[in-house]
Design an enzyme around this catalytic site. Structure first.
Site: not given
Length: 320
Positions: A125, A149, A127
């Site tokens: 990801s 996350y 992120e």
């Protein structure tokens, strides 16, 4: 005929990937925590429910993972399982870390234990990068995650890299930036916006309340991104790739596109509420997908504007 095991087949990416692989002639095993109880609504929506061999697997349980691999003997495993919401990860940090990090580790260790020549794809990801300012992130950009996350995805990324180097396992991570589709549930902000705009266009008098609409993201079209996943496992050598459009837009621009698609002025129907803001958030996300274009011959075809309009069209058609 190749066999693929998709962990997390019931989600957006899992369903589109299953359809892609079936079209390529694969036998597809779709894994869910409880295959007998899961509705697999996305598979039904895509018309492939009966074509996917549904299996139960708890990726947090090593024995369950090992038994599934020994039964299915897949050529490829796509790990798309785990808690998938950044916002929810602040409320469920332990579940997020365990479902993503421990699940990935169990899959890698089961591949090592069985010795089967399995090619492994891990869903990374953007992120993981955190805030990079206005510098586009690529495969060499350091990680500085700003959510539970992102921390979990970063841990899984390094597990994959470690098993690739230590045990010569064919394992790749796709570091995917935001990608959307009509299969997104409404807890994701893009679908929340689309659903509200469509209701208002049909007469609802509601006001859409959102958090920070000044955040900026690189938004793409999910059915294209699963093509990149497959391409990664067709390369001679395993590697990691950033997958994105290379273009970043503010959330307010996405809102504008969606409301214009239903012929409304978003400023008359949207308000912000600071209580919706996350404890920490990424202000802007920029991506450099040049490596994927060069090595995979993959490039995003749909723009953010395309994505917004297609989601609206599908939502309006579904509610006729």
């Amino acid at each position: 005929m190749k066999k693929a095991l998709i962990c997390g087949v019931s989600g957006q990416d899992g369903a589109y990937l299953a359809k892609l692989l079936l079209n390529k002639g694969y036998t597809v095993f779709g894994a869910s925590r409880d295959a007998q109880m899961s509705s697999f609504g996305n598979l039904k929506r895509l018309g492939i429910y009966d074509d996917v061999k549904r299996v139960s697997i708890s990726i947090n349980d090593f024995r369950s993972v090992l038994q599934t691999l020994q039964r299915a003997k897949p050529d490829e495993i796509y790990n798309l399982a785990g808690q998938s919401s950044v916002g929810l990860s602040f409320e469920q940090p332990v579940e997020t870390l365990e479902s993503i990090s421990v699940g990935t580790l169990n899959l890698l260790e089961a591949i090592r234990f069985t010795g089967l020549p399995i090619r492994f794809y891990n869903a990374g990801s953007s992120e993981c990068f955190g805030d990079t300012g206005n510098v586009p992130a690529d495969e060499q950009t350091p990680f500085r995650p700003r959510s539970p996350y992102g921390v979990a995805k970063a841990a899984a990324f390094w597990q994959v890299a470690n098993y690739r180097e230590a045990y010569q396992i064919y394992a790749s991570t796709g570091i995917l930036f935001n990608h959307e589709s009509p299969l997104r549930p409404e807890r994701f902000v893009t679908q929340k916006i689309v659903a509200a705009a469509c209701r208002i266009a049909k007469g609802s008098r509601e006001t859409l309340t959102l958090g920070n609409i000044d955040i900026a993201r690189d938004w793409g079209w999910a059915p294209e991104y699963v093509e990149a996943m497959w391409l990664m496992l067709q390369q001679q050598n395993a590697d990691d790739y950033v997958i994105a459009t290379g273009k970043t837009h503010k959330l307010s621009r996405f809102i504008q596109v969606v409301f214009e698609a239903v012929e409304l002025d978003w400023r008359q129907h949207v308000q912000t509420d600071p209580s919706f803001f996350r404890p920490t958030d990424i202000a802007e996300g920029y991506a450099n997908p040049a490596k994927a274009k060069k090595q995979l011959n993959w490039e995003a075809r749909c723009s953010m504007e395309d994505v917004g309009r297609m989601m609206v069209e599908e939502k309006m058609l579904a509610e006729i």
